[in-house]
Design a protein around this motif. Sequence first.
Motif, PDB file in Angstrom:
ATOM      1  N   GLN A  70       0.695  -1.188   0.318  1.00  0.00           N
ATOM      2  CA  GLN A  70       0.146  -0.210  -0.040  1.00  0.00           C
ATOM      3  C   GLN A  70       0.746   0.932  -0.400  1.00  0.00           C
ATOM      4  O   GLN A  70       0.853   2.195  -0.496  1.00  0.00           O
ATOM      5  CB  GLN A  70      -0.880   0.341   1.467  1.00  0.00           C
ATOM      6  CG  GLN A  70      -2.531  -0.951   0.827  1.00  0.00           C
ATOM      7  CD  GLN A  70      -2.845  -1.059   0.431  1.00  0.00           C
ATOM      8  OE1 GLN A  70      -3.601   0.386  -0.173  1.00  0.00           O
ATOM      9  NE2 GLN A  70      -2.960  -2.274  -0.415  1.00  0.00           N
ATOM     10  N   LYS A  71       1.487   1.263   1.056  1.00  0.00           N
ATOM     11  CA  LYS A  71       3.161   2.656   0.538  1.00  0.00           C
ATOM     12  C   LYS A  71       3.581   2.829  -0.299  1.00  0.00           C
ATOM     13  O   LYS A  71       3.699   4.370  -1.061  1.00  0.00           O
ATOM     14  CB  LYS A  71       3.891   2.104   1.790  1.00  0.00           C
ATOM     15  CG  LYS A  71       4.882   3.587   2.287  1.00  0.00           C
ATOM     16  CD  LYS A  71       5.911   3.298   3.309  1.00  0.00           C
ATOM     17  CE  LYS A  71       6.967   4.295   3.042  1.00  0.00           C
ATOM     18  NZ  LYS A  71       7.562   3.460   3.964  1.00  0.00           N
ATOM     19  N   ASN A  74       1.563   4.464  -3.465  1.00  0.00           N
ATOM     20  CA  ASN A  74       1.372   5.843  -2.822  1.00  0.00           C
ATOM     21  C   ASN A  74       2.107   6.492  -2.932  1.00  0.00           C
ATOM     22  O   ASN A  74       1.546   8.019  -2.788  1.00  0.00           O
ATOM     23  CB  ASN A  74       0.618   6.211  -1.737  1.00  0.00           C
ATOM     24  CG  ASN A  74      -1.104   5.380  -1.182  1.00  0.00           C
ATOM     25  OD1 ASN A  74      -1.438   5.420  -2.253  1.00  0.00           O
ATOM     26  ND2 ASN A  74      -1.142   5.049   0.211  1.00  0.00           N
TER      27      ASN A  74
END
Length: 91
Positions: A70-71, A74
């Motif tokens: 997820q990091k 982004n």
Amino acid sequence: MSNLAKKKQHTQQRQQQQQKSVSADDQLTLKDQLNDDVLSKLKMAKQSLVTEAKEKEEERQAKAAFDKKQKEKNMSFEELLNQYGNQGSKF
């Protein structure tokens, strides 16, 4: 034998008997003192705790991998380039 010698011999015998009984008690283990039923319950409890610990560790690893993905989603292109550098193949 005098009374003093008899008393001394008697006390020595008593001390030896006490030492023998103490050493016999020391040889008994906790396993020997517990019932089989109690011992089996303890073993089952230990197994369940080990299983729970493994499951928690697997969940923690899965969550860490998910958070990392997820990091990365982004991140900007510049951040990805700085993190991974020039590791890709050249065209």
